[in-house]
Enzyme design. Structure first.
Site, short mmCIF file in Angstrom:
data_model
loop_
_atom_site.label_atom_id
_atom_site.label_comp_id
_atom_site.label_asym_id
_atom_site.label_seq_id
_atom_site.Cartn_x
_atom_site.Cartn_y
_atom_site.Cartn_z
N ARG A 187 0.83 -1.20 0.00
CA ARG A 187 0.00 0.00 0.00
C ARG A 187 0.86 1.25 0.00
NH1 ARG A 187 -4.37 1.48 4.71
NH2 ARG A 187 -2.45 1.83 5.89
N THR B 118 -1.02 7.65 -0.85
CA THR B 118 -2.33 7.55 -1.52
C THR B 118 -3.18 6.43 -0.95
OG1 THR B 118 -1.56 5.97 -3.20
CG2 THR B 118 -1.24 8.32 -3.65
N ASP C 94 -1.17 -2.95 13.02
CA ASP C 94 -0.70 -3.55 11.77
C ASP C 94 -0.58 -5.05 11.96
OD1 ASP C 94 1.29 -4.62 9.80
OD2 ASP C 94 1.29 -2.54 9.13
N ASP D 154 2.89 -6.66 11.06
CA ASP D 154 3.93 -6.40 12.07
C ASP D 154 3.72 -7.26 13.30
OD1 ASP D 154 5.29 -4.57 10.57
OD2 ASP D 154 4.39 -2.81 11.49
#
Length: 215
Positions: free
Chosen positions: A110, A114, A206, A209
């Site tokens: 990603r 944006t 996340d 992670d």
């Protein structure tokens, strides 16, 4: 906003075991090892439901008593395709149920500015068109990666596709549903919304992670 509970191709789980395990996932004090095991367990629980329509065929076996015809999963019928990297954490849970399943991989990242997804890798089991394909990603946030991954699978000939996630934002779920109304979607828990950084709230941080112990 769509009433997701009324959509036939969306399953939002309410099972107490799934909800309990997701609550532990959310806790910032949950360590990498426990987090990884919980993701695997949740994937197994969701997979049990998602694979309820696997095709069977009768085969002959011999019990200690006699020969008989008994149902078994048909040949080339299942492929698990995680969206890298976090989707890898769900694969072992599905393979625990169906060890003979083939595994493909789709790599997406990603853009931090944006929030748009970009593909960098796609490798699928052949013949993909003959298989039930389960795409896995713990988090369905904006929906961009899931939509693009399924686009790629369809371009390669995939027809019967399901998507499994642990947590979804309404924005991502609606985007995926509208882009691929033929795909059955399985969601562990539907969260409140995305924040300004396109993270799910309350979410769990996340997932990649936390699965792999990276920052």
């Amino acid at each position: 906003m769509i009433n997701f509970k009324e959509e036939k191709n969306i399953t939002i789980f309410e099972h107490p075991l799934i909800q309990h395990k997701i609550s532990i996932l959310r806790d910032k004090e949950t360590g990498t090892n426990e987090f990884r095991k919980l993701v695997e367990e949740i994937a197994m629980l969701e997979g049990f439901e998602a694979m309820g329509d696997l095709e069977l065929e009768d085969v002959e076996i011999e019990t200690p008593i006699e020969k008989c015809m008994t149902p078994m999963i048909s040949g080339r019928k299942l492929a698990v395709v995680p969206i890298l990297r976090a989707g890898l954490g769900m694969v072992s849970g599905i393979l625990a149920l169906v060890p003979t399943a083939k595994v493909g991989h789709i790599g997406m990242y990603r853009d931090e500015e944006t929030h748009e997804p970009h593909e960098y890798y796609c490798k699928l089991p052949s013949p993909i068109e003959e298989r039930l394909i389960i795409v896995t990603d713990p988090m369905l946030a904006t929906g961009g990666s899931a939509v693009d991954a399924i686009d790629q699978i369809k371009k390669h000939g995939g027809k019967k596709i399901k998507f499994m996630c642990i947590i979804a934002a309404p924005e991502g779920l609606e985007k995926l549903h509208k882009a691929h109304p033929d795909v059955q979607i399985y969601v562990g828990h539907l969260d409140r919304q995305l924040n300004e950084n396109a993270y799910i709230c309350p979410g769990l941080g996340d997932a990649g992670d936390r699965i792999f112990g990276t920052k």
